[in-house]
Design an enzyme around this catalytic site. Structure first.
Site, PDB file in Angstrom:
ATOM      1  N   LEU A  30     -45.288  46.199 -33.352  1.00 36.95           N
ATOM      2  CA  LEU A  30     -45.524  44.852 -32.841  1.00 36.95           C
ATOM      3  C   LEU A  30     -44.730  44.567 -31.578  1.00 36.95           C
ATOM      4  CD1 LEU A  30     -45.440  42.861 -36.207  1.00 36.95           C
ATOM      5  CD2 LEU A  30     -47.450  43.522 -34.888  1.00 36.95           C
ATOM      6  N   GLY A  82     -34.006  45.566 -27.296  1.00 38.50           N
ATOM      7  CA  GLY A  82     -32.806  46.339 -27.017  1.00 38.50           C
ATOM      8  C   GLY A  82     -32.175  46.944 -28.252  1.00 38.50           C
ATOM      9  N   MET A  83     -32.441  46.356 -29.437  1.00 34.17           N
ATOM     10  CA  MET A  83     -31.788  46.840 -30.650  1.00 34.17           C
ATOM     11  C   MET A  83     -32.733  47.585 -31.577  1.00 34.17           C
ATOM     12  SD  MET A  83     -29.229  43.704 -31.629  1.00 34.17           S
ATOM     13  CE  MET A  83     -28.629  44.612 -33.055  1.00 34.17           C
ATOM     14  N   ASP A 117     -28.780  32.326 -29.319  1.00 34.16           N
ATOM     15  CA  ASP A 117     -29.766  32.862 -28.375  1.00 34.16           C
ATOM     16  C   ASP A 117     -31.116  32.179 -28.556  1.00 34.16           C
ATOM     17  OD1 ASP A 117     -30.669  34.448 -26.292  1.00 34.16           O
ATOM     18  OD2 ASP A 117     -31.215  36.124 -27.588  1.00 34.16           O
TER      19      ASP A 117
END
Length: 705
Positions: free
Chosen positions: A16, A20-21, A129
């Site tokens: 999907l 970055g992780m 965030d």
């Protein structure tokens, strides 16, 4: 990772998205067959692993409809992973790219989002965030917070970053975050304020390329003059440079948004025009006063006349020349003209405008009575709020006590069957469940906290207010209708099994069965003392070969039918009066039938409305089918249904003693189902515009027309 790979109990169907992780995959449980989202951290440092683990633990602690739910986590060959709900829709970022949302919808989305973040704050979790890209708007319109990769809770804060390191997206950072200071709940409020700006204006708050946390922010009404000044005040407090001046947490911000939705107030453009008009009028009056002081002919009355001219020019209601107060007949005529103009406004605007008019004209007693009547009626013509947007079927509604509103529906995209309990006043969700199939019957315990619902998987009891309470299977029979006795001891239901079923919830054991009937039993209602039970079933009147509905009233103590009412075309609703001496029946042909139950035989007291005592050939209370009936606490009857064209609907109130229609409210949408709150002050309606909460009451006659 190959799309056909497996991880734990899940088959990965496709990727999907990647970040970055790690990556997020669509996955299907191998045994249950349900599809979910699976987030995988393929590789990473110890710090990244800890953040990934912290995100899973943070999400697992929160159960809220506006925060994605985590089901499990683990370690596989490809790395760490956790499993969460598959949230299908589009991000707020994509939504805002197409332009601003309508004000009420933008405030609704922002409020729901703030309540979800507020659930995090209640558990000591700071998101850090928040941004439109991290929020998905489901197909049913519900915003859901997804990415908690940077969320921090006190027990998880391991000093994973160096002092002064910036974590988050710079464009949505609060001033203190840009300075390297720790983020708090008020930092999340700042980001929510920026999201509110984008939802209402359709553009980013950034000015001249500078970060919002480092520059002065424009007011929303400076971008769009149609936005209310009250929105500017809420936005300014949410995005104050000092954290101490912001809302304490997202929950407080949500309450401010709810209040703003209830009364947005005038637009910024309107206020600026009013100020310019007042300034121009003031300058004109100043010139007149100066002229008079130089001998212009006003004499000793110049100050009074000037003030009168200023007030008239600003209000737009007075004479055009400084001639003193209007004569009494002219004042009343002018007030009537103003009220006629206000009556042409849409209901919500009319309600607010009449409130302001009443405050500004306390001396006009006759017109005040008219204005108060108009304002009362206007309040009945628009909903308090919408609980579910269109795009569903099989809507069911009821009230659980006087404080909670309950609804269930089958959503179309994606296919989901939901049962939701919300606070009636503020709209905060108390509990929500996804069930395996559409709910066909829904009932609430009077004065209690239990719900009964039924679908093809069986009939269940649920206490949504209890922590961790799960629905309890009461019977494998599927019911088409359910009703609690007034004391909550009995639960009655009927369905295609051709029997009227009565469960004793206190004694337990096998339920009692009454019947059999020739076909479906699809309506039940208890009398006020719980002894008598009315039911509608095919062949209830004992006529062989008759397909019409009939109605029986059972004496549960004696186990026999005490009243039988002849068959008629169809029955959509029925209810006992508070005293139990009357039974009201709503027909599919629009008829409203009221039967007296005090004699040995049921007595038809009236059928539909009476018009000047002349019986009608086909008396009808509604021009379309009658879909719901209920008794107010004072014994009057509320009925509702769609009009013949089924593009609008009607709610009517009747005197149960003589059949007089006491008042009627026309709705711009069909009414398919209704539920009246125990205190008689609110209605839950399933309409063509969604599931809505409406005020309930009797429209009052308007003095003088």
């Amino acid at each position: 990772m190959e799309q056909s790979a497996r991880l734990g109990d899940y088959e990965l169907l496709g990727c999907l998205g990647r970040g970055g992780m790690g990556a997020v995959y669509r996955a299907r449980h191998l045994e249950l067959g349900v599809e979910r989202a699976l987030k995988v951290l393929a590789r990473g440092s110890a710090t990244q692993v800890e953040r990934f683990r912290r995100e899973a633990l943070s999400l697992a602690r929160v159960q809220h409809p506006n925060v994605v739910r985590v089901h499990e986590c683990g370690v596989g060959e490809c790395g760490f992973y956790f499993v969460m709900d598959l949230v299908e829709g589009e991000t707020l970022e994509r939504v805002v790219e197409r332009g601003p949302l309508p004000l009420d919808r933008a405030l609704e989305v922002a409020e729901d989002l703030a309540r979800g973040v507020g659930a995090l704050h209640e558990r000591g979790i700071v998101h850090r965030d928040l941004k439109p890209a991290n929020v998905v708007l489901r197909v049913d319109g519900t915003p859901v917070v997804l990415d908690l990769g940077l969320a921090v809770a006190p027990e998880f804060d391991r000093r994973l970053t160096q002092t002064g390191a910036l974590l988050g997206t710079p464009w949505y950072m609060s001033p203190e975050q840009t300075r390297g200071q720790p983020a708090t709940a008020r930092s999340d409020v700042y980001a929510l304020g920026l999201i509110l700006f984008e939802l209402t204006t359709g553009r980013s708050v950034s000015v001249g390329g500078g970060l919002p946390g480092l520059v002065d922010l424009p007011a929303p009404s400076s971008v769009d003059g149609k936005l209310p000044r009250a929105l500017d005040r809420v936005f300014a407090q949410a995005t104050a440079r000092s954290p101490d001046r912001r809302y304490s947490d997202a929950g407080a911000f949500a309450e401010a948004l709810a209040a703003l939705r209830a009364d947005p107030g005038p637009s910024g453009r309107f206020v600026r025009r009013a100020r310019r008009a007042a300034w121009a009028a003031g300058m004109g009056v100043a010139g007149l006063v100066l002229w008079a002081s130089l001998g212009g002919g006003f004499g000793g009355t110049s100050r009074t006349a000037g003030a009168s001219a200023l007030r008239s020019s600003v209000e737009g209601t007075g004479p055009t020349q400084a001639s003193g107060p209007l004569p009494e007949p002219q004042r009343h005529a002018r007030a009537r003209r103003e009220l006629r103009r206000l009556r042409r406004l849409p209901p919500s605007e009319r309600f607010r405008a009449l409130g302001r008019w009443i405050e500004g004209h306390p001396e006009l007693e006759e017109e005040l009575a008219l204005a108060r009547a108009l304002r009362h009626n206007a309040r009945l013509e628009f909903p308090l709020r919408r609980l579910l947007e269109p795009g569903f079927s099989r809507g069911r509604v009821c009230f659980l006590g006087k404080d909670w509103a309950v609804w269930s529906a089958q959503l179309q995209r994606p296919y989901r069957c939901l049962l939701v309990v919300e606070e009636r006043a503020g709209g905060k969700r108390v509990a929500a469940r996804e069930v395996s199939s559409p709910i066909e019957a829904l009932a609430a315990e009077p004065g209690g906290r239990r719900l009964a619902f039924s679908h093809r998987g069986g009939t269940f009891l649920w206490t949504p207010g209890e922590q961790g309470a799960e629905p309890v299977l009461l019977s494998s029979w599927a019911m088409a209708c359910l009703a609690f006795s007034p004391d909550g001891r009995l639960l009655a239901g009927g369905g295609e099994h051709r029997f009227l079923i009565v469960f004793d919830l206190e004694a337990g054991g096998e339920p009692r069965r009454f019947g059999p009937y020739r076909g479906l039993v699809d309506r039940v209602a208890f009398g006020p003392k719980g002894r008598y039970l009315a039911c509608v079933g095919e062949g209830a009147s004992g006529q062989r070969g008759v397909k019409d509905d009939g109605l029986d009233v059972w004496d549960l103590e004696a186990g026999r039918v005490v009243y039988r009412i002849e068959a008629f075309s169809s029955v959509n609703a029925l209810a006992f009066s508070p005293r139990g001496d009357r039974l009201v029946v709503g027909g599919g042909d629009g008829r409203l039938l009221v039967y007296g139950l005090e004699g040995s035989e049921p007595r038809a007291e009236f059928v539909g409305p009476r018009e000047s005592g002349v019986p009608l050939r086909r008396p009808s209370a509604h021009s379309g089918s009658l879909r719901g009936v209920a008794f107010f606490p004072d014994g009057t009857v509320c009925s509702g249904g769609p009009r013949l064209a089924e593009r609008s609907g009607t709610i009517r109130v009747w005197d149960a003693a003589d059949g007089r229609c006491l008042g009627s409210v026309d709705l711009p949408t069909p009414v398919w189902r209704l539920a009246l709150s125990p205190d008689g002050k609110a209605l839950l309606l399933v309409t063509g515009r969604g599931i809505e909460l409406w005020p309930a009451g009797v429209p009052v006659p308007v003095p003088g027309g």
